[in-house]
Design a protein around this motif. Sequence first.
Motif: not given
Length: 364
Positions: A91-100
């Motif tokens: 969502h545009r108002n969430l920091v995007r988790l790219l991976g781990f």
Amino acid sequence: MNTTLHNAVAHGDATDEISGVETIQFNFDTIKEATDDFSNENKLGQGGFGAVYRGKLPNGQHIAVKRLANNSQQGDVEFKNEVLLVVKLQHRNLVRLLGFCLQGIERLLIYEFVPNGSLDHFIFDFGKRTELSWERRYKIINGIVRGLIYLHEDSRLRIIHRDLKASNILLDIEMNPKIADFGMARLFDVDETQGNTSRVVGTYGYMAPEYILYGQFSIKSDVFSFGILVLEILSGKKGTCFRNGENVEDLSSFAWNNWRVGTTTNIIDSTLDVGSRIEMIRCIHIGLLCVQENVADRPTMATVLMMLSSSSLTLPIPSKPAFFMHSITNESNTMLKPNRGTHSEAKSLQTSDNDISISEFHPR
């Protein structure tokens, strides 16, 4: 692992999801090099779940790396499955988790890098908060609302943040807000069975009273935290405690007392000399509705959005908010008690003897 979560991964496109782990799993040496071996120069901050570092991948992409504290007992498969669920929340108002990244006891989460840092660095600094016009603050409030609605209602999972605060709101290059750490309760907690856990995670001043005292948690607990956050954005004061003349007050009591006697403008940050006073006062009113002691009296975030969107909508009269303080009785024991007084300085909670009822977490 929560049975509902396990079923979400075990059915449907489970094969595709599990094989997709490899596409979001980063090599440890790559991240180590990207952060210059987790150097202090690249350290962005330290939170309850671990330290965060700035990094740069070989392709030039800037990232933020959260190095989780290593007291989790989750197995690697469970951790990977949790990441697979959270990484799909966008969502545009969430920091995007790219991976781990997993290697030995090391557990790293790799996020998009948000250049302007966290809201607390602006709102609580007199010089920097002059950069936050009312138009920007109003946009930040609305963005946080939309992010929370997505987490609470619209995402494929229902997530309750549990630690919503100014330092977990990051600002992008255009000063749009992005909620951070929204999946940490899921990615880090290990002792949950059927929606119950024995860990309290949160920050004094933002935590709802029913969570602190009785271990009860719901979307309305996030609403309480949001209410404190709104009052902070409007006033430039910390929700925990600040000096008001000869007195030390907590923000919710200060706001309530001024709202009750009709001096609401006293709450407004002195640097906000341009902007709609009507909008500002309405936001303070909404903030007070969110911090009411009775859970049922607090609005949902969807209702908050309606209140913000329609100036013609009549707002209910808020009741007196809940005020709490805490006192340390010894080094290992924290006692909380109701009080019509002040908060002590904000302090992150890691563990508690309370049994906590937390959110449902349903696949959508």
